[in-house]
Design an enzyme around this catalytic site. Structure first.
Site, PDB file in Angstrom:
ATOM      1  N   THR A  73      -8.315 -89.128  29.247  1.00  0.00           N
ATOM      2  CA  THR A  73      -6.980 -88.882  29.754  1.00  0.00           C
ATOM      3  C   THR A  73      -6.216 -90.061  30.529  1.00  0.00           C
ATOM      4  O   THR A  73      -4.991 -90.204  30.236  1.00  0.00           O
ATOM      5  CB  THR A  73      -6.875 -87.289  30.293  1.00  0.00           C
ATOM      6  OG1 THR A  73      -7.291 -86.384  29.525  1.00  0.00           O
ATOM      7  CG2 THR A  73      -5.465 -87.151  30.763  1.00  0.00           C
ATOM      8  N   HIS A  97       5.003-105.924  61.887  1.00  0.00           N
ATOM      9  CA  HIS A  97       6.467-105.785  61.537  1.00  0.00           C
ATOM     10  C   HIS A  97       7.144-107.173  60.880  1.00  0.00           C
ATOM     11  O   HIS A  97       6.339-108.358  60.966  1.00  0.00           O
ATOM     12  CB  HIS A  97       7.046-106.005  63.125  1.00  0.00           C
ATOM     13  CG  HIS A  97       8.499-105.854  63.014  1.00  0.00           C
ATOM     14  ND1 HIS A  97       9.163-104.451  62.990  1.00  0.00           N
ATOM     15  CD2 HIS A  97       9.353-106.798  63.310  1.00  0.00           C
ATOM     16  CE1 HIS A  97      10.523-104.969  63.063  1.00  0.00           C
ATOM     17  NE2 HIS A  97      10.907-105.884  63.469  1.00  0.00           N
TER      18      HIS A  97
END
Length: 469
Positions: free
Chosen positions: A42, A436
């Site tokens: 699947t 950051h």
């Protein structure tokens, strides 16, 4: 007693292939595998892989719009479904070839046939061949199910989407689980007028309630028509379309209806009736922590056991089985802490551990959350908000759950899962210096809880509120 083989695997999906390959290549077992359809199962052929590629394809219009906001002259243009579909099938065939090549290289005998169990040590193929094996592993997975309503045979299942001759102009997606949410996102992004009908008031039952609300609203914001607290009662052919009647009394005509109403273990016709293997209420094979059935020589892994129905879990179970039975390295899989992702757009949902509701029911908790507009999409004119959420035990300080609703949340939750799995505390997160500017830095910069809850404080608000930017 002498056997033809050490192991016969029924099912060529992720779990079965991993078990067969490890047993043969690393532990020297004599192994055969039977698959009635295509190797890869699947996930590779009808699920994770083609679905993710379609998610990428469906995001092109939004990417073009963002590019224009950044100063580019960009248009997505017309989507060529046949060209994409053909390329998709070529890629799936390539991956299937890799699966087969890996098995053959490991020394596994591959049979393209349906198999059934004759007794505790015998397997029969649909071409009449029989093999005896010291151990039998069942890894046949699950299959989509249609609801028991008149005309249900007129609807599609998720497997059918990749073979359509053309995309439907108007499509109804039935269901509210991750498959329904992802396919509604895909079809809407590819230009189909998409309606999602779900019997609940929010999608994604079983997920964190706050996150469920965010995904529900996002589906509506991207243009999916939501029909909540409702469901189909009958389908009937009407010209080239399908008329759907609903519990609410409404009815409408669609070009196609896709059922995403769950999957069931694929145990029919395996010959288990006379073996002593026990089945559960949904037809799942009942196994113990070692994936062993009530018959000592017969094991089962993956979705057919209906434990945690995720591809990486099936792979881990198959590998653990092979190491335990053939490698003298006994180990079982912990199903209690597994990350997962729902690939909606523009924001995905990534999650691991307890929901806020589950954690609060067990004891006092603190909830840390940051809601903000991501820099990239904000600059592009989007109002979509991301949410980072940590659920923390007030006593031990351990992070019990992490939930992320943001672009590429699936990528972020994979790394967060390492920390949560190692039983990291909130202070461990706090001690990590932020990278950051990133989305994920919010996970290590939240200092004050937005609320506390517990068996006696459910939902009580703390003075602090989620940071907004």
């Amino acid at each position: 007693m002498s056997f033809d083989l050490d192991l016969f695997v029924i099912g060529g999906g992720s779990g079965g292939v991993r078990a067969a390959r490890i047993a043969a290549s690393q532990h020297g077992a004599r192994v055969a595998l039977a698959e009635e359809s295509r190797l890869g199962g699947t996930c590779v052929i009808r699920g994770c892989v083609p679905k993710k590629l379609m998610i990428f394809a469906s995001g092109a219009p939004a990417a073009a719009a963002e590019a224009r906001a950044y100063g580019w002259s960009a248009e997505a243009g017309r989507f060529d479904w046949p060209a994409f579909r053909d390329k998709l099938h070529h890629e799936l065939s390539r991956l299937e070839g890799l699966y087969e090549g890996g098995l053959v290289a490991a020394g596994v005998a591959v049979h393209n046939a349906r198999a059934r169990i004759v007794d505790a040590h015998t397997v029969e193929l649909d071409d009449g061949q029989r093999f005896s094996a010291a151990h039998i592993l069942i890894a046949v997975g699950g299959r989509p199910v249609r609801p028991d309503i008149p005309g249900a045979e007129l609807g599609l299942i998720s497997d059918d989407l990749f073979d359509l001759d053309r995309l439907p102009g108007r499509v109804l997606v039935v269901g509210g689980g991750f498959i329904a949410c992802e396919y509604a996102t895909i079809l809407n992004g590819l230009g189909c007028a998409t309606t999602l009908v779900h019997r609940g008031d929010k999608v994604l039952r079983g997920f964190d309630t706050e996150m469920r609300g965010l995904v529900t609203r996002q589906l509506e914001q991207i243009g999916v028509t939501l029909q909540l607290d409702d469901g189909p009662t009958a389908l009937a052919r009407e010209g080239d379309g399908i008329r759907v009647s609903f519990k609410s009394g409404a009815d409408a005509v669609f070009d196609a209806v896709m059922f995403a109403t769950g999957r069931a273990p694929y145990t029919g016709g395996l010959g288990l009736e006379g073996t002593g293997v026990r089945l559960g209420s949904r037809g799942q094979i009942v196994v113990d922590q070692w994936s062993q059935t009530a018959v000592p020589s017969i094991f089962a892994v993956g979705d057919v056991t209906d434990r945690v129905n995720l591809t990486p879990v099936a792979i881990r179970e198959g590998h653990a089985f092979a190491d335990t039975v053939f490698g003298a390295q006994p180990r079982c899989v912990d199903h209690g802490l597994i990350a997962s992702a729902v690939y909606t757009r523009p924001h995905e949902l990534g999650t691991i551990g307890l929901t806020e509701e589950e954690a609060a029911a067990r004891g006092p908790i603190e909830v840390y959350a940051a809601s903000f507009r991501p820099m990239r999409s904000l600059f592009g004119g989007s109002e979509a908000r991301a949410l980072m959420k940590l659920v923390v035990c007030e006593t031990t300080r351990r992070v019990l759950g992490c939930h992320i609703f943001a672009p590429e949340a699936g990528e972020m939750i994979q790394l967060a899962a390492v920390a949560v799995g190692m039983k990291a505390t909130k202070e461990d997160f706090d001690a990590t210096v932020a990278v950051h500017p990133t989305l994920a830095e919010e996970l290590v910069t939240m200092r004050l809880p937005v609320r506390r809850a517990g068996p006696e404080l459910a939902g009580a608000r703390h003075a602090a509120e989620p940071a907004e930017a």
